[in-house]
Each structure stands twice: as C-alpha cells, then as structure tokens.
Scaffold this active site. Sequence first.
Site, mmCIF file in Angstrom:
data_model
loop_
_atom_site.group_PDB
_atom_site.id
_atom_site.type_symbol
_atom_site.label_atom_id
_atom_site.label_comp_id
_atom_site.label_asym_id
_atom_site.label_seq_id
_atom_site.Cartn_x
_atom_site.Cartn_y
_atom_site.Cartn_z
ATOM 1 N N ASN A 121 27.741 43.453 -64.549
ATOM 2 C CA ASN A 121 29.120 43.652 -65.006
ATOM 3 C C ASN A 121 29.754 44.842 -64.267
ATOM 4 O O ASN A 121 29.180 45.386 -63.323
ATOM 5 C CB ASN A 121 29.163 43.817 -66.526
ATOM 6 C CG ASN A 121 28.391 45.046 -66.990
ATOM 7 O OD1 ASN A 121 28.075 45.941 -66.204
ATOM 8 N ND2 ASN A 121 28.090 45.084 -68.276
ATOM 9 N N SER A 149 31.854 37.186 -61.993
ATOM 10 C CA SER A 149 31.907 35.929 -61.227
ATOM 11 C C SER A 149 33.334 35.426 -61.069
ATOM 12 O O SER A 149 34.184 35.618 -61.941
ATOM 13 C CB SER A 149 31.101 34.865 -61.941
ATOM 14 O OG SER A 149 29.793 35.307 -62.088
ATOM 15 N N GLN A 188 32.730 29.072 -64.391
ATOM 16 C CA GLN A 188 32.727 30.500 -64.035
ATOM 17 C C GLN A 188 33.416 31.338 -65.096
ATOM 18 O O GLN A 188 33.009 32.469 -65.364
ATOM 19 C CB GLN A 188 33.366 30.729 -62.671
ATOM 20 C CG GLN A 188 32.509 30.213 -61.539
ATOM 21 C CD GLN A 188 31.025 30.516 -61.733
ATOM 22 O OE1 GLN A 188 30.604 31.656 -61.688
ATOM 23 N NE2 GLN A 188 30.216 29.482 -61.973
ATOM 24 N N HIS A 222 31.346 33.030 -67.811
ATOM 25 C CA HIS A 222 30.483 34.189 -67.548
ATOM 26 C C HIS A 222 30.986 35.431 -68.281
ATOM 27 O O HIS A 222 30.190 36.260 -68.713
ATOM 28 C CB HIS A 222 30.427 34.497 -66.043
ATOM 29 C CG HIS A 222 29.341 33.736 -65.344
ATOM 30 N ND1 HIS A 222 28.022 33.970 -65.570
ATOM 31 C CD2 HIS A 222 29.393 32.747 -64.424
ATOM 32 C CE1 HIS A 222 27.288 33.156 -64.822
ATOM 33 N NE2 HIS A 222 28.089 32.395 -64.122
ATOM 34 N N GLU A 271 34.411 34.553 -54.277
ATOM 35 C CA GLU A 271 32.941 34.505 -54.300
ATOM 36 C C GLU A 271 32.490 33.056 -54.082
ATOM 37 O O GLU A 271 31.616 32.787 -53.274
ATOM 38 C CB GLU A 271 32.456 35.024 -55.661
ATOM 39 C CG GLU A 271 30.940 35.009 -55.784
ATOM 40 C CD GLU A 271 30.449 35.183 -57.216
ATOM 41 O OE1 GLU A 271 31.261 35.099 -58.165
ATOM 42 O OE2 GLU A 271 29.235 35.382 -57.382
ATOM 43 N N HIS A 272 33.107 32.133 -54.831
ATOM 44 C CA HIS A 272 32.794 30.702 -54.670
ATOM 45 C C HIS A 272 34.076 29.951 -54.346
ATOM 46 O O HIS A 272 35.105 30.168 -54.996
ATOM 47 C CB HIS A 272 32.267 30.089 -55.964
ATOM 48 C CG HIS A 272 31.123 30.839 -56.560
ATOM 49 N ND1 HIS A 272 31.272 31.708 -57.608
ATOM 50 C CD2 HIS A 272 29.813 30.839 -56.247
ATOM 51 C CE1 HIS A 272 30.088 32.215 -57.926
ATOM 52 N NE2 HIS A 272 29.183 31.714 -57.107
ATOM 53 N N ASP A 287 24.464 27.706 -58.353
ATOM 54 C CA ASP A 287 24.115 28.786 -59.278
ATOM 55 C C ASP A 287 22.633 28.729 -59.645
ATOM 56 O O ASP A 287 22.008 29.750 -59.903
ATOM 57 C CB ASP A 287 24.926 28.669 -60.574
ATOM 58 C CG ASP A 287 26.291 29.336 -60.458
ATOM 59 O OD1 ASP A 287 26.550 29.958 -59.416
ATOM 60 O OD2 ASP A 287 27.079 29.235 -61.414
ATOM 61 N N HIS A 305 19.141 65.374 -21.418
ATOM 62 C CA HIS A 305 19.051 63.904 -21.357
ATOM 63 C C HIS A 305 18.771 63.464 -19.925
ATOM 64 O O HIS A 305 17.922 62.627 -19.660
ATOM 65 C CB HIS A 305 20.361 63.247 -21.817
ATOM 66 C CG HIS A 305 20.581 63.264 -23.301
ATOM 67 N ND1 HIS A 305 20.752 64.422 -24.003
ATOM 68 C CD2 HIS A 305 20.673 62.260 -24.205
ATOM 69 C CE1 HIS A 305 20.942 64.145 -25.290
ATOM 70 N NE2 HIS A 305 20.891 62.812 -25.425
HETATM 71 N N1 NAD Z 1 28.505 38.138 -58.230
HETATM 72 C C1 NAD Z 1 27.363 37.584 -58.515
HETATM 73 O O1 NAD Z 1 26.592 37.235 -57.633
HETATM 74 C C2 NAD Z 1 26.984 37.361 -59.951
HETATM 75 C C3 NAD Z 1 25.831 36.620 -60.278
HETATM 76 C C4 NAD Z 1 25.461 36.508 -61.636
HETATM 77 C C5 NAD Z 1 26.229 37.139 -62.629
HETATM 78 N N2 NAD Z 1 27.331 37.846 -62.261
HETATM 79 C C6 NAD Z 1 28.116 38.609 -63.233
HETATM 80 O O2 NAD Z 1 27.222 39.540 -63.831
HETATM 81 C C7 NAD Z 1 27.791 39.996 -65.028
HETATM 82 C C8 NAD Z 1 26.721 40.171 -66.075
HETATM 83 O O3 NAD Z 1 27.272 41.003 -67.054
HETATM 84 P P1 NAD Z 1 26.640 41.241 -68.468
HETATM 85 O O4 NAD Z 1 27.545 42.189 -69.181
HETATM 86 O O5 NAD Z 1 26.354 39.935 -69.112
HETATM 87 O O6 NAD Z 1 25.231 41.920 -68.186
HETATM 88 P P2 NAD Z 1 24.789 43.238 -67.413
HETATM 89 O O7 NAD Z 1 23.305 43.246 -67.496
HETATM 90 O O8 NAD Z 1 25.420 43.350 -66.090
HETATM 91 O O9 NAD Z 1 25.345 44.445 -68.283
HETATM 92 C C9 NAD Z 1 24.819 44.735 -69.555
HETATM 93 C C10 NAD Z 1 24.675 46.234 -69.681
HETATM 94 O O10 NAD Z 1 25.948 46.853 -69.468
HETATM 95 C C11 NAD Z 1 25.931 48.103 -70.109
HETATM 96 N N3 NAD Z 1 27.167 48.287 -70.870
HETATM 97 C C12 NAD Z 1 27.793 47.391 -71.668
HETATM 98 N N4 NAD Z 1 28.883 47.963 -72.231
HETATM 99 C C13 NAD Z 1 28.931 49.238 -71.800
HETATM 100 C C14 NAD Z 1 29.820 50.337 -72.017
HETATM 101 N N5 NAD Z 1 30.882 50.224 -72.831
HETATM 102 N N6 NAD Z 1 29.577 51.507 -71.403
HETATM 103 C C15 NAD Z 1 28.523 51.635 -70.559
HETATM 104 N N7 NAD Z 1 27.648 50.623 -70.323
HETATM 105 C C16 NAD Z 1 27.851 49.457 -70.932
HETATM 106 C C17 NAD Z 1 24.746 48.141 -71.049
HETATM 107 O O11 NAD Z 1 23.788 48.998 -70.547
HETATM 108 C C18 NAD Z 1 24.222 46.703 -71.041
HETATM 109 O O12 NAD Z 1 22.809 46.670 -71.144
HETATM 110 C C19 NAD Z 1 28.872 39.005 -65.415
HETATM 111 O O13 NAD Z 1 30.126 39.632 -65.185
HETATM 112 C C20 NAD Z 1 28.671 37.862 -64.419
HETATM 113 O O14 NAD Z 1 29.891 37.238 -64.119
HETATM 114 C C21 NAD Z 1 27.705 37.987 -60.954
HETATM 115 N N1 HSO Z 2 27.819 32.093 -61.093
HETATM 116 C C1 HSO Z 2 26.955 33.246 -61.043
HETATM 117 C C2 HSO Z 2 27.299 34.003 -59.750
HETATM 118 O O1 HSO Z 2 28.562 34.484 -59.779
HETATM 119 C C3 HSO Z 2 25.499 32.937 -61.019
HETATM 120 C C4 HSO Z 2 24.952 32.300 -62.248
HETATM 121 C C5 HSO Z 2 23.782 32.555 -62.883
HETATM 122 N N2 HSO Z 2 23.667 31.688 -63.903
HETATM 123 C C6 HSO Z 2 24.715 30.938 -63.907
HETATM 124 N N3 HSO Z 2 25.513 31.292 -62.886
HETATM 125 ZN ZN ZN Z 3 27.573 30.803 -62.802
#
Ligand code: NAD
Ligand code: HSO
Ligand code: ZN
Length: 429
Positions: free
Chosen positions: A212, A237, A259, A262, A326-327, A360, A419
């Site tokens: 995130n 994402s 997407q 997510h 990204e996609h 994915d 050199h």
């Molecule tokens: N670009 C890519 O290749 C790709 C691939 C897969 C997933 N993603 C993205 O990854 C992200 C995953 O995010 P997620 O939140 O589910 O998991 P994450 O593991 O990235 O974040 C969770 C952590 O964020 C921290 N957090 C949450 N709120 C907080 C706050 N207020 N202050 C400080 N820290 C805080 C905590 O430590 C928590 O454990 C999604 O946005 C998804 O779209 C991107």
């Molecule tokens: N769409 C994500 C990358 O942005 C990857 C993912 C993991 N699981 C499902 N989707």
């Molecule tokens: Zn995905």
Amino acid sequence: MLKKYDYKTLGKEEIQQLVARNMDPNNAIQDVVQEIIQQVRQQGDVVLREYAAKFDKVELDRLYLDEEDIDALASTIGRDQQRALEIAFQNIHKFHSTQLKRERTVETMPGVKCWREVRPIEKVGLYIPGGSAVLPSTLLMLGVPARIAGCKEIVVCSPPQSNGKINGFVAFCLKLLKINRIYLVGGAQAVAAMGFGTETIPKVDKIFGPGNQFVTKAKSIIQGLANVSIDMPAGPSEVLVVADESASPAFVAADLLAQAEHGADSQAVLVATSNALVDAVNTALVAQLAVLPRKELASKAIENSYAVTVETLREAIQFSNDYAPEHLILETDQWESLTRYISNAGSVFLGHLTPESAGDYASGTNHTLPTSGYARSYSGVSVDSFVKKVTFQHINETGLQQIGSVVEILAELEGLQAHKNAISIRKNG
Ligand SMILES: NC(=O)c1ccc[n+]([C@@H]2O[C@H](COP(=O)([O-])OP(=O)(O)OC[C@H]3O[C@@H](n4cnc5c(N)ncnc54)[C@H](O)[C@@H]3O)[C@@H](O)[C@H]2O)c1
Ligand SMILES: N[C@H](CO)Cc1c[nH]c[nH+]1
Ligand SMILES: [Zn+2]
C-alpha cells in the site's frame, strides 16, 4: 459509475491532470512513514512488536515463524488449492527461467576483450502484502525469480494475522520455494527493518515487493538512508482498458472491477471508442459491483476512476501512453495492429479472452509491476531484478599497443597523469 470525459475536448493540461496520480498531496503518508523508519532504526525489534500490536492487532512473542510452524500451516490447505499454487509456481518458473542469458564477449579492438557476467544479489528482502488481502501469489512472483537468480539469502516479511500466524497458502508457497522462515512484520516497519536490519531481521541488499502507500513510500525513502536498493515503486494496483465495439461490456466491467477490488486507492480507467460503450460498461459495473464481497473498496476505487471516449484506437493508445498504466488490456479484435504503438505499460493483455487476472496469478508473467506512471521508466520484476551484471575485460600485448596511445591522449587531455602512467609503464617497460 465511471465519470466520463471526451478526448477531443480535453486540452493538454486536462490530460496531464487526468493521468496524474498524486497519492500523497499533503505529505501525510510521508510524515507517518518517516517517523516509523526512524523508530525502527533507533529501537529495532521492540518497536516492531509495538507496531504489530497497533496495526495488526496482535501481541507477538517471536517475530518469525520457522519450518515447523510453516509445515503445520501449509498442511491445512485443500488439495485443489495446493494444485493451483503448484501450477502457478510452474508457469511462473517456466516463463522466468528463460531470462538468464549469457552475453557474448566483444573484441572492441584486436587484443581488447570485454564481457559481462551475471551475479546474483546475495541478500534480498521480499515484502508480501497482507493488509486488506493476503497475497500468496506475490510470494511466488518474487520468490521464483529470486531462486532462479541464485540469491543466497531470501528474507520474507509479511504482516501477521491477528492469531500471530500467516495463512496456510503463504506457508505452502514458502515450502514450494524452499524458504523456511518468515518474519511477521508488515507495512513501512518491515521495509525499515530489512533496510537497516534489527536484532532479529537481517539487513538486505535490495528490497522487493508491492504494497500500500505506506509500504511504497517507505521503499522510496529507505533507498537514500540505508544503502539498500529497491525493485521499483509498486503501489496500489491500476488498470487501463482500451475497448471498441467488438468488446463485451460485461468482460470490460469485470476487468475494471478485478483491479478496483484491491483497494479504495486503486484506479480503473476505461478508454472506449464510443459513448454508448461507456454507458453499457457502466450498467454492467453497477450490476457486478452489487454482488462483490469487497464492494465497498471496489466502489470507492471506481469513484476515483473514469472513462475517456476517443474517436480511434490510435488515440486510445496515445492516452494510454500518457497514463503509463501498470496493466493495459486491449479488448478489441484489432489488438495485433496496436501493440507496436504501446510505449508505456507494465504488462499488456491482448484480446477478449486474456483477462488481467490470468497474469495476476498463473500465466507466467510477473505481477509485481510499476504503478503511478512509473511504467514510463521501470520494468516489472524479472530475474534481471535479482542480479547484477559485472563487466570484465582482458587486454593482451597486441591490445595494449592498439589502445595504449588512445588512453594516454585521453588521460592527458583530462590532466590525469597517473592514469596515463598506468598505460605508459606497461607499454615502455
Ligand atoms: N503494483 C503491484 O505490483 C501490486 C501487486 C500486488 C498488490 N498491490 C497493491 O498492494 C497493496 C496491498 O495493500 P494492503 O494494505 O492490503 O497491504 P500491505 O501489506 O501493503 O499493508 C498493510 C500494512 O500497512 C500498514 N498500515 C496500515 N495502515 C497504516 C497507517 N494508518 N499508518 C501506518 N501504517 C499503516 C500496517 O503495518 C499494515 O500491516 C494494495 O494497494 C494492492 O493494490 C500492488
Ligand atoms: N493485480 C495485482 C498487481 O497489481 C496482483 C495481484 C495479486 N493477487 C491478485 N492480484
Ligand atoms: Zn490483481
């Protein structure tokens, strides 16, 4: 419902605003992340436990799980789920194993030979998201290329569940990858821990993985502080779908929502060749959203998303290149004639039967990809991301005669006498 824009009425500035993803306008995330990084740097494990209690709602005695715990958790998952993860692992392995290529030696002048050899990055840190959804698929996407590259030490961090464990699917993937420890740390604190090292968590040379906004910001800050590099900014994402009259509005809506679910900060953009198609996709979106378990997150993401109507598919690609998604999904029969015009995208999905979900999880390509416009300059994760390429050269007698005077002149013109001497002493001695 997606907000609607008409490409021909948009000026340059409006397009710039539409394609911009300003994730942290008031630096609020940056401030929080800087504080977390500082705390981890100064206090190490103690503060990691405090953050686990604060963010993950769990009191941890131990900051990691070992082989025995991993085996026990992995054994809880179903046979079909094991099989699906194994097939994903195999396909990702097949695709990535072609990426380690030997380069040829080049003789730039007679007797002057240059070449590059691949060396794995020794210690790598993999971040596996686990906030709003646990993503075992991300462990495969990072672990498989790390293993193919030959990295010696693979440190894996992921937020703990409220029972102080990880889920069985992540455990099963750890076993597929022959990794026998996982650290129970999430968010910016995990990035800081891998960047500086703590009493328990080893310092690594490069940090990988999506996350995130807190995780992504931490990766960008840590590079300058901890003598560690990162794969790329891989944040929330996003997807951009290009669709024409040959597209199924239901398929397009499904891909946008895949997407959007997510997270609220994800973005799903439609670029369509008619207003009627945008309306049809909007209708399908409303119907599909209503039955999604994660509808709250997905509908917030859709509120932050939009549709652009264009007159031609070439205009659609032009907009997409400006956005640098990204996609990118091309839901048109004409996809073959368009691929050559794509310049900025993380990963591209072609035709009506190639949903992004396939990439994915299991088609073989990597899903850790640059977001927020960084596809203009970064590639997604691959085996290359886990290696360095070291250059070598060898000069023999003939080579020294050939290149010697060139180097002497160049050293002289830069005023660097030592050199020049390093050549002259050999030529004349
Ligand atoms: N670009 C890519 O290749 C790709 C691939 C897969 C997933 N993603 C993205 O990854 C992200 C995953 O995010 P997620 O939140 O589910 O998991 P994450 O593991 O990235 O974040 C969770 C952590 O964020 C921290 N957090 C949450 N709120 C907080 C706050 N207020 N202050 C400080 N820290 C805080 C905590 O430590 C928590 O454990 C999604 O946005 C998804 O779209 C991107
Ligand atoms: N769409 C994500 C990358 O942005 C990857 C993912 C993991 N699981 C499902 N989707
Ligand atoms: Zn995905």
